[in-house]
Enzyme design. Structure first.
Site, PDB file in Angstrom:
ATOM      1  N   LYS A   1       0.850  -1.188   0.000  1.00  0.00           N
ATOM      2  CA  LYS A   1       0.000   0.000   0.000  1.00  0.00           C
ATOM      3  C   LYS A   1       0.888   1.241   0.000  1.00  0.00           C
ATOM      4  O   LYS A   1       1.697   1.449   0.913  1.00  0.00           O
ATOM      5  CB  LYS A   1      -0.917   0.023   1.220  1.00  0.00           C
ATOM      6  CG  LYS A   1      -1.820   1.261   1.246  1.00  0.00           C
ATOM      7  CD  LYS A   1      -2.441   1.484   2.597  1.00  0.00           C
ATOM      8  CE  LYS A   1      -3.067   2.866   2.644  1.00  0.00           C
ATOM      9  NZ  LYS A   1      -3.465   3.264   4.002  1.00  0.00           N
TER      10      LYS A   1
ATOM     11  N   GLY B   1      -7.792   9.457  10.408  1.00  0.00           N
ATOM     12  CA  GLY B   1      -7.990   9.534  11.847  1.00  0.00           C
ATOM     13  C   GLY B   1      -9.032  10.523  12.309  1.00  0.00           C
ATOM     14  O   GLY B   1      -9.227  10.704  13.507  1.00  0.00           O
TER      15      GLY B   1
ATOM     16  N   ALA C   1      -9.414   5.861   5.018  1.00  0.00           N
ATOM     17  CA  ALA C   1      -9.287   7.041   5.888  1.00  0.00           C
ATOM     18  C   ALA C   1     -10.610   7.751   6.098  1.00  0.00           C
ATOM     19  O   ALA C   1     -11.378   7.972   5.164  1.00  0.00           O
ATOM     20  CB  ALA C   1      -8.265   8.040   5.345  1.00  0.00           C
ATOM     21  N   GLY C   2     -10.866   8.091   7.370  1.00  0.00           N
ATOM     22  CA  GLY C   2     -12.008   8.925   7.723  1.00  0.00           C
ATOM     23  C   GLY C   2     -13.208   8.204   8.278  1.00  0.00           C
ATOM     24  O   GLY C   2     -14.114   8.840   8.820  1.00  0.00           O
TER      25      GLY C   2
ATOM     26  N   ASN D   1      -8.388   1.838  10.569  1.00  0.00           N
ATOM     27  CA  ASN D   1      -7.592   1.519  11.739  1.00  0.00           C
ATOM     28  C   ASN D   1      -8.112   2.261  12.969  1.00  0.00           C
ATOM     29  O   ASN D   1      -8.608   1.664  13.921  1.00  0.00           O
ATOM     30  CB  ASN D   1      -6.126   1.832  11.490  1.00  0.00           C
ATOM     31  CG  ASN D   1      -5.189   1.362  12.605  1.00  0.00           C
ATOM     32  OD1 ASN D   1      -3.983   1.547  12.526  1.00  0.00           O
ATOM     33  ND2 ASN D   1      -5.698   0.746  13.653  1.00  0.00           N
ATOM     34  N   THR D   2      -8.044   3.593  12.934  1.00  0.00           N
ATOM     35  CA  THR D   2      -8.399   4.384  14.106  1.00  0.00           C
ATOM     36  C   THR D   2      -9.836   4.154  14.550  1.00  0.00           C
ATOM     37  O   THR D   2     -10.111   4.123  15.766  1.00  0.00           O
ATOM     38  CB  THR D   2      -8.185   5.888  13.824  1.00  0.00           C
ATOM     39  OG1 THR D   2      -6.861   6.083  13.319  1.00  0.00           O
ATOM     40  CG2 THR D   2      -8.362   6.711  15.076  1.00  0.00           C
TER      41      THR D   2
END
Length: 272
Positions: free
Chosen positions: A113, A174, A200-201, A222-223
């Protein structure tokens, strides 16, 4: 129950995510950072049902430090597809070097990635450097999944370069703000000939479901899991959200109307 099991098995067998020629059952990809410890990382990954795990080579030990615990101890490559990423890289040169190092550490591993960031405040993708790195990595034999802006033109260029998947952001890394521009995502999906995964987001399960309902092939996060009050339970919620969103997309939603429509038939109704 046998009939229900047969239906569920058929629906599952009919739909897989294919990246670089390999088929995956799960459309939820997860990160490996920000957890309390390696044990929680494994528990959350298993609860998510994820098969592809992204790893920040500059931040997570997968053998660089033989004297420290390795992520591969809890998420071994014979059980999961390890997806090295270039988190923390701000130019093409560093990103290329990082993934070449990952290839050595993982015995010739090709699927990676790419993310090249513009600055430390927004972590927004630096698209000129991303394009340079993507072209060099593809020429070097890598199968490149690439984090990019939600710009349909940039996504198309990355596809033409030879990236095996494009990964537009839903909102800032994040941030947990969810999908801020569904129209751009729809344009990217409409023209894509490779998988499109939101990266993301995502903040909660409904964000993941919306991404899948739009037609995304998968979601990486992830977050949203690791920063939840109960990461393992959130991982399970995300698993179900991705499944539900994908089924809703494949089923085809009813059209929106400006008038009510009775759900029961009106013909042959009982009259007094």
């Amino acid at each position: 129950m046998n009939a229900l099991n047969d239906i569920n098995a058929r629906l599952k067998d009919d739909d897989v995510l294919t990246i670089a020629g390999r088929a995956y059952r799960s459309r939820l990809l997860v990160g490996s950072g920000k957890y309390r410890d390696l044990e929680q990382t494994r528990e959350a990954t298993l609860a998510a049902g994820a098969e592809i795990i992204t790893v920040a080579i500059r931040r997570v030990n997968i053998g660089q430090d033989p004297n420290s615990p390795s992520l591969l101890d809890v998420l071994p490559p014979n059980e999961f597809t390890i997806l090295p990423n270039t988190a923390g890289c701000y130019n093409a040169k560093d990103a290329i070097y990082t993934l070449q190092m990952a290839r050595e550490l993982l015995g010739g591993h090709k699927l990676v990635k790419l993310e090249v960031l513009g600055d430390q405040e927004t972590l927004f993708p630096h698209m000129p450097e991303t394009l340079v790195a993507a072209e060099a990595l593809v020429k070097d034999g890598f199968d490149v999944m690439v984090y990019c802006s939600d710009d349909p033109i940039q996504a198309r260029i990355l596809q033409e370069i030879g990236c095996v998947a494009v990964m537009p952001l839903a909102s800032l890394i994040g941030s947990g703000m969810g999908i801020l521009n569904p129209w751009n995502l729809s344009l990217i999906i409409e023209q894509a000939t490779v998988p499109v995964l939101v990266d993301a987001g995502v903040g909660t399960a409904s964000d993941a479901a919306i991404a899948m309902e739009l037609g995304c092939d998968g979601v990486l996060m992830n977050t949203a899991i690791a920063a939840a009050r109960d990461p393992v339970r959130m991982a399970r919620a995300m698993k179900h959200a991705v499944l539900a969103g994908r089924d809703a997309y494949l089923a085809g939603r009813m059209p929106k109307r400006f008038a009510a429509s009775p759900s029961s038939p009106v013909e042959g109704k009982i009259t007094g």
